[in-house]
Design an enzyme around this catalytic site. Structure first.
Site, short mmCIF file in Angstrom:
data_model
loop_
_atom_site.label_atom_id
_atom_site.label_comp_id
_atom_site.label_asym_id
_atom_site.label_seq_id
_atom_site.Cartn_x
_atom_site.Cartn_y
_atom_site.Cartn_z
N TYR A 149 -7.81 -54.16 66.27
CA TYR A 149 -6.76 -53.91 65.28
C TYR A 149 -7.38 -53.73 63.90
O TYR A 149 -7.10 -52.75 63.20
CB TYR A 149 -5.76 -55.07 65.29
CG TYR A 149 -4.70 -54.97 64.23
CD1 TYR A 149 -3.79 -53.92 64.25
CD2 TYR A 149 -4.60 -55.92 63.23
CE1 TYR A 149 -2.80 -53.83 63.27
CE2 TYR A 149 -3.62 -55.84 62.25
CZ TYR A 149 -2.73 -54.79 62.28
OH TYR A 149 -1.75 -54.70 61.32
N LYS A 153 -7.37 -50.23 61.69
CA LYS A 153 -6.82 -50.12 60.35
C LYS A 153 -7.92 -49.76 59.33
O LYS A 153 -7.66 -49.03 58.37
CB LYS A 153 -6.12 -51.41 59.93
CG LYS A 153 -4.88 -51.76 60.75
CD LYS A 153 -3.87 -50.65 60.85
CE LYS A 153 -3.04 -50.44 59.62
NZ LYS A 153 -1.96 -49.44 59.83
#
Ligand code: UDP
Length: 327
Positions: A149, A153
């Protein structure tokens, strides 16, 4: 101004949409309703200047059309929540990276301003507190899904800054720290709505680990205000901003504060990480933003007191509980 909000039926997106409408702007929302919900848009639907589409932010023709119709895009659509991220890593990586690519590609055609939502997760295991935008990113191994994650990002950020440098697309990157408030669901593991629901039901409040890990919780209204000010700030283009409060609280203290705010007798239960998360999960011990860059550029920083934030979340969970709505 006409603003395109991807992920507009989500927690932050729906608050942003409401706020924009209240000040007379036009809002166009795109959401695939995977984690967002039409209920979140109850205050927007039927209002003058509001329109929405149910669809994916990875749909190139759809996103191109909607970006073209607006002056600014705020790209909030993403896979969110630690639980979802650990359970669905393929979905997380693909959704986050593809959607950002599609949004930036569409914005590049006419040089439209885009706000790319990132996260404090990108600081990873950094220990130099408070985190500044220029700090190194300290991510864990690829064998641990949590870092997928953070990495997806971070790639979104690189892509945004690359579009800015190479194709002169005006972009602003916002790194949201733990953002909380009414309408945030506890379904994907977020701590505050979970604690509030547990306290109100009289269930044990589940503190993972020994509760000494800390976070800084910012009110969603402050996050929205920050985004609106950044959109209007010329100096914000091509820059990355921490968006969060610097009031630090341990998760054990948070549990106690929630219990008190809810007037609850719930016991506080320590749950070993091994039981709380899938094997190999790594938590972060501390996470504190340095919000001085935001304050310097827009003259504002998130300041809602934690006590007020908790009271708001408890009130929201109380309403949901009474209505029999999902927490
Ligand atoms: N947490 C907890 N009990 C819960 C949910 C989360 O103790 O029911 C802890 C979690 O392990 C972490 C902190 O609360 O240390 C914040 O978790 P959250 O998932 O809300 O956000 P993030 O980890 O992304 O900061």
């Amino acid at each position: 101004m006409k603003v395109f909000v991807t992920g507009g039926a989500g927690f932050i997106g729906s608050h942003l949409a409401e706020r924009l409408l209240a000040r007379g702007d036009h809002v166009l929302v795109l959401d695939d309703l995977s984690t967002g919900s039409m209920d979140n848009l109850a205050g927007c639907i039927g209002q003058p200047g509001f329109d929405y589409r149910v669809g994916s932010a990875t749909d190139v023709p759809l996103v191109s059309e909607l970006v073209d119709r607006c002056d600014v895009t705020v790209h909030l659509a993403a896979a969110v929540g630690v639980r979802l991220i650990v359970e669905k890593p393929v979905h997380t990586i693909e959704t986050n990276v593809r959607a950002t690519e599609v949004v930036l590609g569409a914005a590049a055609k006419k040089g439209k301003l885009v706000v790319i939502a990132s996260t404090s997760e990108v600081y990873g295991k950094g220990v130099r507190i408070p985190f500044q935008e220029g700090d190194d990113l300290t991510l864990g191994p690829t064998t641990h899904s949590r870092w997928a994650y953070a990495c997806s990002k971070a790639l979104d950020e690189w892509l945004a800054l690359a579009y800015y440098r190479e194709k002169q697309v005006p972009v602003i990157v916002t790194r949201f720290f733990n953002t909380v408030g009414p309408r945030q669901t506890g379904r994907y593991g977020m701590v505050l709505p979970n604690f509030a629901a547990q306290a109100l039901r009289g269930d044990p409040i589940t503190v993972y680990g020994d509760g000494s890990q800390s976070r800084c919780f910012g009110h969603v209204a402050d996050a929205v205000e920050s985004v609106l000010r950044l959109i209007d700030a010329e100096d914000a283009v091509g820059e990355v901003f921490n968006v969060g409060s610097d009031r630090e609280v341990t998760i054990l203290e948070l549990a106690q504060m929630v219990r008190e705010s809810a007037g609850s007798q719930s016991e506080i239960q320590l749950i070993p990480y091994a039981e709380a998360y899938a094997a190999g999960f790594e938590d972060m011990q501390r996470r504190v933003p340095d919000a001085s860059k935001l304050e310097r550029v827009v003259g504002y920083r998130p300041r809602t007191p934690l006590e007020e934030i908790i009271a708001d979340v408890v009130a929201d969970q109380r309403t949901r509980l009474t209505a029999g709505a999902p927490r």
